[in-house]
Design a protein around this motif. Structure first.
Motif, PDB file in Angstrom:
ATOM      1  N   UNK A  35      18.348  52.692  76.889  1.00 33.77           N
ATOM      2  CA  UNK A  35      17.293  53.086  77.829  1.00 33.77           C
ATOM      3  C   UNK A  35      16.165  53.854  77.153  1.00 33.77           C
ATOM      4  N   UNK A  36      16.474  54.652  76.146  1.00 36.87           N
ATOM      5  CA  UNK A  36      15.468  55.445  75.445  1.00 36.87           C
ATOM      6  C   UNK A  36      14.934  54.628  74.270  1.00 36.87           C
ATOM      7  N   UNK A  37      14.029  53.700  74.546  1.00 37.35           N
ATOM      8  CA  UNK A  37      13.562  52.761  73.528  1.00 37.35           C
ATOM      9  C   UNK A  37      12.595  53.368  72.530  1.00 37.35           C
ATOM     10  N   UNK A  38      12.035  54.514  72.848  1.00 42.76           N
ATOM     11  CA  UNK A  38      11.080  55.132  71.926  1.00 42.76           C
ATOM     12  C   UNK A  38      11.770  55.862  70.782  1.00 42.76           C
ATOM     13  N   UNK A  39      13.052  56.135  70.908  1.00 41.35           N
ATOM     14  CA  UNK A  39      13.758  56.905  69.885  1.00 41.35           C
ATOM     15  C   UNK A  39      14.828  56.090  69.168  1.00 41.35           C
ATOM     16  N   UNK A  40      14.709  54.782  69.134  1.00 44.08           N
ATOM     17  CA  UNK A  40      15.710  53.931  68.482  1.00 44.08           C
ATOM     18  C   UNK A  40      15.855  54.268  67.002  1.00 44.08           C
ATOM     19  N   UNK A  41      14.761  54.395  66.234  1.00 43.84           N
ATOM     20  CA  UNK A  41      14.931  54.736  64.812  1.00 43.84           C
ATOM     21  C   UNK A  41      15.618  56.087  64.594  1.00 43.84           C
ATOM     22  N   UNK A  42      15.264  57.078  65.408  1.00 46.68           N
ATOM     23  CA  UNK A  42      15.874  58.402  65.255  1.00 46.68           C
ATOM     24  C   UNK A  42      17.360  58.354  65.586  1.00 46.68           C
ATOM     25  N   UNK A  43      17.719  57.632  66.651  1.00 48.33           N
ATOM     26  CA  UNK A  43      19.134  57.525  67.017  1.00 48.33           C
ATOM     27  C   UNK A  43      19.910  56.771  65.939  1.00 48.33           C
ATOM     28  N   UNK A  44      19.296  55.724  65.388  1.00 47.17           N
ATOM     29  CA  UNK A  44      19.958  54.959  64.336  1.00 47.17           C
ATOM     30  C   UNK A  44      20.172  55.817  63.099  1.00 47.17           C
ATOM     31  N   UNK A  45      19.149  56.539  62.700  1.00 48.64           N
ATOM     32  CA  UNK A  45      19.259  57.411  61.527  1.00 48.64           C
ATOM     33  C   UNK A  45      20.291  58.504  61.755  1.00 48.64           C
ATOM     34  N   UNK A  46      20.295  59.088  62.941  1.00 44.05           N
ATOM     35  CA  UNK A  46      21.286  60.128  63.253  1.00 44.05           C
ATOM     36  C   UNK A  46      22.705  59.550  63.195  1.00 44.05           C
ATOM     37  N   UNK A  47      22.884  58.343  63.683  1.00 44.99           N
ATOM     38  CA  UNK A  47      24.190  57.698  63.620  1.00 44.99           C
ATOM     39  C   UNK A  47      24.625  57.423  62.191  1.00 44.99           C
ATOM     40  N   UNK A  48      23.691  56.958  61.362  1.00 46.70           N
ATOM     41  CA  UNK A  48      24.012  56.693  59.960  1.00 46.70           C
ATOM     42  C   UNK A  48      24.363  57.974  59.212  1.00 46.70           C
TER      43      UNK A  48
END
Length: 79
Positions: A41-54
């Protein structure tokens, strides 16, 4: 050594460009419901969420490996 660093940098840059182009394509050509299913749902923060997950996954793996090495060397010198 410098050749290797150069090619790693080129690969990282190409990866960033490809991911950003793919994300822009998905945003432009898919309905909102499909985008929410793919990107959340939060499509503006996909890169940040991906980086945080990595980073979180790397940290977990690093701690696991560190514990494994500590057990191995503790057993070797104390056992």
């Amino acid at each position: 050594m410098f050749k290797r660093l150069f090619w790693i940098g080129v690969g990282a840059a190409a990866g960033v460009i490809l991911v950003s182009k793919a994300e822009a394509y998905v945003r432009a050509n898919t309905p909102k419901r499909a985008r929410e299913f793919i990107m959340g749902e939060d499509q503006d923060r996909v890169p940040q969420r991906t980086l945080a997950g990595l980073v979180g996954e790397f940290t977990t793996a690093m701690r696991y490996r560190e514990d494994e090495l500590n057990r191995r060397y503790t057993d070797r010198f104390h056992g």
